[in-house]
Scaffold this motif. Structure first.
Motif, PDB file in Angstrom:
ATOM      1  N   LYS A  10      -0.518 -28.659 -29.062  1.00 55.88           N
ATOM      2  CA  LYS A  10      -0.377 -30.094 -29.316  1.00 55.88           C
ATOM      3  C   LYS A  10       0.789 -30.368 -30.269  1.00 55.88           C
ATOM      4  CE  LYS A  10      -3.144 -34.057 -30.896  1.00 55.88           C
ATOM      5  NZ  LYS A  10      -4.460 -34.476 -31.450  1.00 55.88           N
ATOM      6  N   LEU A  11       0.874 -29.560 -31.331  1.00 56.61           N
ATOM      7  CA  LEU A  11       1.951 -29.721 -32.307  1.00 56.61           C
ATOM      8  C   LEU A  11       3.310 -29.504 -31.665  1.00 56.61           C
ATOM      9  CD1 LEU A  11       2.928 -30.033 -35.263  1.00 56.61           C
ATOM     10  CD2 LEU A  11       2.636 -27.547 -35.485  1.00 56.61           C
ATOM     11  N   TYR A  12       3.447 -28.419 -30.885  1.00 58.50           N
ATOM     12  CA  TYR A  12       4.760 -28.116 -30.319  1.00 58.50           C
ATOM     13  C   TYR A  12       5.103 -28.983 -29.112  1.00 58.50           C
ATOM     14  CZ  TYR A  12       6.337 -24.593 -33.520  1.00 58.50           C
ATOM     15  OH  TYR A  12       6.818 -23.958 -34.644  1.00 58.50           O
ATOM     16  N   LYS A  13       4.115 -29.596 -28.478  1.00 60.24           N
ATOM     17  CA  LYS A  13       4.411 -30.629 -27.484  1.00 60.24           C
ATOM     18  C   LYS A  13       5.070 -31.824 -28.172  1.00 60.24           C
ATOM     19  CE  LYS A  13       2.647 -29.189 -23.441  1.00 60.24           C
ATOM     20  NZ  LYS A  13       3.403 -29.125 -22.155  1.00 60.24           N
ATOM     21  N   LEU A  14       4.601 -32.126 -29.371  1.00 60.25           N
ATOM     22  CA  LEU A  14       5.195 -33.216 -30.142  1.00 60.25           C
ATOM     23  C   LEU A  14       6.621 -32.870 -30.558  1.00 60.25           C
ATOM     24  CD1 LEU A  14       4.985 -35.945 -31.580  1.00 60.25           C
ATOM     25  CD2 LEU A  14       3.801 -34.780 -33.472  1.00 60.25           C
TER      26      LEU A  14
ATOM     27  N   VAL B 177      12.501 -33.772 -29.836  1.00 59.18           N
ATOM     28  CA  VAL B 177      13.839 -33.176 -29.945  1.00 59.18           C
ATOM     29  C   VAL B 177      14.456 -32.784 -28.606  1.00 59.18           C
ATOM     30  CG1 VAL B 177      15.205 -31.371 -31.089  1.00 59.18           C
ATOM     31  CG2 VAL B 177      13.164 -32.295 -32.219  1.00 59.18           C
ATOM     32  N   TYR B 178      13.648 -32.281 -27.661  1.00 62.04           N
ATOM     33  CA  TYR B 178      14.232 -31.629 -26.490  1.00 62.04           C
ATOM     34  C   TYR B 178      13.954 -32.317 -25.159  1.00 62.04           C
ATOM     35  CZ  TYR B 178      14.524 -28.026 -30.046  1.00 62.04           C
ATOM     36  OH  TYR B 178      14.782 -27.354 -31.203  1.00 62.04           O
ATOM     37  N   SER B 179      13.009 -33.217 -25.095  1.00 60.64           N
ATOM     38  CA  SER B 179      12.718 -33.904 -23.838  1.00 60.64           C
ATOM     39  C   SER B 179      13.829 -34.897 -23.511  1.00 60.64           C
ATOM     40  CB  SER B 179      11.388 -34.656 -23.953  1.00 60.64           C
ATOM     41  OG  SER B 179      11.500 -35.713 -24.901  1.00 60.64           O
TER      42      SER B 179
ATOM     43  N   GLY C 257      16.433 -36.519 -26.008  1.00 64.09           N
ATOM     44  CA  GLY C 257      17.873 -36.532 -25.770  1.00 64.09           C
ATOM     45  C   GLY C 257      18.453 -37.926 -25.851  1.00 64.09           C
ATOM     46  N   ARG C 258      17.733 -38.893 -25.310  1.00 59.11           N
ATOM     47  CA  ARG C 258      18.184 -40.284 -25.393  1.00 59.11           C
ATOM     48  C   ARG C 258      18.249 -40.728 -26.848  1.00 59.11           C
ATOM     49  NH1 ARG C 258      16.150 -45.121 -27.774  1.00 59.11           N
ATOM     50  NH2 ARG C 258      17.099 -46.888 -26.702  1.00 59.11           N
ATOM     51  N   HIS C 259      17.287 -40.282 -27.669  1.00 58.10           N
ATOM     52  CA  HIS C 259      17.298 -40.669 -29.085  1.00 58.10           C
ATOM     53  C   HIS C 259      18.498 -40.075 -29.804  1.00 58.10           C
ATOM     54  CE1 HIS C 259      13.850 -43.106 -30.490  1.00 58.10           C
ATOM     55  NE2 HIS C 259      13.432 -42.849 -29.267  1.00 58.10           N
ATOM     56  N   GLY C 260      18.892 -38.868 -29.428  1.00 54.10           N
ATOM     57  CA  GLY C 260      20.088 -38.303 -30.031  1.00 54.10           C
ATOM     58  C   GLY C 260      21.315 -39.146 -29.738  1.00 54.10           C
TER      59      GLY C 260
END
Length: 511
Positions: free
Chosen positions: A433-437, A442-444, A448-451
Motif C-alpha cells: 500500500k505504501l509503495y503503491k502510493l 512519482v512514477y505513474s 509524470g504529469r505533476h512533474g
C-alpha cells in the motif's frame, strides 16, 4: 451557469457545487460529449474532491478559518476577498492551507487559485474602465458564491516565430463586434480542471503580452470571461488518470486528484460586453498582469500548495526508508534533511509574503513582488530535486510490488506475499500500500504529469528568471546593488587607500 446564482448570497455547499456543473457544458473525452462530469468515471471523483472543499466552508470545524465578510458585506472565502493588511493576508494564507491539506497539495488549480486574480476586481474595478462594471459585477457574483474559475492565458505552441496577428487561424482573436458584445475564435491552453469549473478566464500572460505591438495586434489584445454553458466553447480533454485507476489501493492519488487538463477552443463564440474586461487595448494587456496583483497573489497560493505537497513527500520518503530499514543510514538522512531545509526556506518566504506586503489597487495590499518572484523560481525547480532524491535513496524498492490488490485476494499466492514482500516492521499489505502510493506520486502517468506541471505552471523556464532581473532593474534594486560595488571601488586606487581608515604598507614603508 444560471443555476449557480441563488437568491441567498452565500458560498455553495458541496451538493450545490455538483449540481452547478450540470449546465450543458461541452466537454469532450474519447470522442464523446460528456454531458454530466459529476457522474462520468473520468471526472467524478475529482469533482467530489472539490465538493469537499465547498462543504468545508460550512463545517463548524473549518468555516471560521475559511470564511469572512468582506468590505462589501459578502460572506466569502478569505482569499476570495481583497486584503487590506498583513493580517488579512495571514488569514487568507491559513484558509488556503486548510483547503490544500484536504488534497495533500496534489490539486494545484482548486477554486482559490484564480481567486488570486478575481479578488483584485473587488479592490479597484474601475482600473478596467470602460469595463469597470464588468469587474464590479463579476466580483460580487464570484465572491458571494465562491465560484470556481479556470483560466487560459497561453497561446498554443504554434507559429510562435510569427506576430500573434498573423496566427489568427489558431490564436484567440476578435472576429466581429456587435451591439451586444464580441464574436471570438481561437484556442488557448492549458485549461486545467476546466471541466469542473464555473467559467473560463481568457487573458494574456506576461510572456505573450510582451510580443504584442500597438497598431498591429489589437484583435488579440483581449481579456474576458466565458460562461461554461456557452454553446461555442469546447473543452477537449487529455487522457484521464482517474478513469485508468483500477482501485484506491493501486492508485490512491490519481483516482481522486486528477485535474484533467483540456485544450480550449472558442469557435465564433459570442461574449457579451458585460463579460469583457479589456478590449483591443495592447497597452492595458501588457500592464494588467502585473498591475492587478495577480502575480503576487497567485504565488502565495502556489507556494503554500507546494509546501503542503512537499511536507507530504517528506513524510512519504521517510516512511519508505523506514520500510526498507535504511532510515538511519547517514547518507539517506542527509538527503531527507535537504528536503526539510527546503520546506523551512519556502515557508519562511510565505511568512515574508504575508507579513511584509506592498500596496496595490484600491488601497489593497498584496505579497511583495520580490518575495513572490523568489518563491516562483524555487518551487518550480524543486520537484526535479525531490524526484532525484527519491530515486537515489529508495532505489528499486518502488518497483517491487504486486500488479494489483487482487494478488492479495488469491489464496495460493497470498502466503508467499506475506513472507517475501513484507517491509521492516510492516506487513506485506502495508508495504504494498505504501509503495503503491510512492509509485502514484512519482512514477505513474499522474506523477509524470505533476512533474511537468510543477516545472511549467508559472511560465517558461527562462521567464521565471528574467522577471526577477527585470523587476530588480525597474524597482531600483540593481542600481542599489551596483552602488555598493561603486562604493567599494571608490575606496582605493593605484596610489593605495583613498580613505584614511586603512593602512597600506609596501617595502616596509607605510603609505
Amino acid at each position: 451557469m444560471a443555476q449557480v446564482i441563488q437568491t441567498s448570497p452565500r458560498p455553495m455547499t458541496g451538493e450545490e457545487y455538483l449540481e452547478s456543473l450540470r449546465d450543458g457544458r461541452k466537454v469532450f473525452f474519447r470522442g464523446e460529449w460528456v454531458e454530466d462530469v459529476t457522474t462520468h468515471p473520468a471526472f467524478r471523483n475529482a469533482a467530489r474532491t472539490v465538493a469537499r472543499l465547498y462543504d468545508a466552508l460550512h463545517s463548524p470545524e473549518t468555516r471560521e478559518i475559511l470564511t469572512k465578510v468582506d468590505r462589501q458585506g459578502i460572506l466569502t472565502h478569505k482569499f476570495f476577498a481583497p486584503a487590506y493588511s498583513a493580517e488579512d493576508l495571514k488569514e487568507a494564507a491559513q484558509a488556503i492551507a486548510v483547503w490544500q491539506r484536504m488534497s495533500f497539495g496534489w490539486m494545484g488549480r482548486t477554486p482559490e487559485y484564480k481567486a488570486a486574480f478575481m479578488a483584485t476586481l473587488g479592490a479597484d474595478p474601475d482600473y478596467y474602465a470602460p469595463f469597470g462594471e464588468t469587474a464590479r459585477r463579476w466580483y460580487r457574483e464570484y465572491a458571494s458564491r465562491v465560484l470556481f474559475m479556470n483560466h487560459v492565458i497561453v497561446d498554443p505552441p504554434i507559429d510562435r516565430n510569427r506576430p500573434p496577428s498573423e496566427v489568427r487561424d489558431v490564436y484567440i482573436h476578435v472576429v466581429k463586434e456587435t451591439d451586444g458584445g464580441i464574436i471570438v475564435s481561437g484556442a488557448k491552453q492549458v485549461a486545467t480542471a476546466s471541466a469542473l469549473t464555473h467559467g473560463t478566464f481568457v487573458g494574456v500572460n506576461s510572456g505573450s503580452a510582451a510580443r504584442l505591438q500597438e497598431g498591429r495586434d489589437e484583435d488579440v489584445a483581449l481579456v474576458f470571461f466565458v460562461r461554461m454553458d456557452n454553446p461555442r466553447q469546447y473543452l477537449i480533454s487529455r487522457a484521464s488518470y482517474e478513469l485508468d485507476a483500477e482501485s484506491p489501493f493501486d492508485h490512491p492519488l490519481s483516482s481522486r486528484f486528477d485535474e484533467n487538463d483540456a485544450f480550449l477552443v472558442l469557435d465564433e463564440a459570442f461574449i457579451p460586453w458585460e463579460d469583457v474586461l479589456i478590449y483591443r487595448d495592447v497597452a492595458k494587456c501588457k500592464r494588467f498582469y502585473a498591475d492587478s496583483g495577480f502575480f503576487n497573489r497567485f504565488n502565495l497560493q502556489t507556494t503554500i500548495r507546494f509546501m503542503i505537497k512537499l511536507e507530504f513527500m517528506i513524510g512519504l520518503l521517510q516512511k519508505g526508508l523506514e520500510c526498507n530499514g535504511t532510515a538511519d543510514f547517514r547518507g539517506n538522512q542527509v538527503m531527507v534533511g535537504e528536503l526539510v531545509a527546503l520546506r523551512h526556506l519556502l515557508w519562511a518566504i510565505v511568512t515574508a509574503m504575508v507579513s511584509d506586503p506592498e500596496p496595490s489597487l484600491g488601497g489593497s495590499v498584496v505579497p511583495r513582488l520580490e518575495y513572490a518572484a523568489a518563491a516562483r523560481v524555487y518551487t518550480n525547480f524543486a520537484w526535479d530535486r525531490i524526484r532525484q532524491i527519491y530515486e537515489r535513496i529508495l532505489g528499486g524498492a518502488p518497483i517491487i510490488n504486486v500488479s494489483s490488490y487482487r494478488d492479495f485476494l488469491n489464496p495460493e499466492v497470498r502466503p508467499l506475499l506475506d513472507r517475501y514482500l513484507r517491509g521492516t516492521g510492516m506487513s506485506a499489505v502495508e508495504r504494498s500500500k505504501l509503495y503503491k502510493l510512492v509509485w502514484d506520486a512519482v512514477y505513474s502517468e499522474f506523477g509524470g504529469r505533476h512533474g511537468l506541471y510543477e516545472l511549467n505552471y508559472a511560465g517558461n523556464h527562462e521567464q521565471k528568471y528574467l522577471d526577477p532581473l527585470q523587476w530588480a532593474e525597474r524597482r531600483g534594486f540593481m542600481q542599489q546593488w551596483k552602488a555598493l560595488v561603486d562604493e567599494c571601488l571608490s575606496q582605493y586606487d593605484l596610489d593605495g587607500w583613498r580613505d584614511a581608515t586603512w593602512v597600506w604598507e609596501t617595502n616596509g614603508r607605510e603609505r
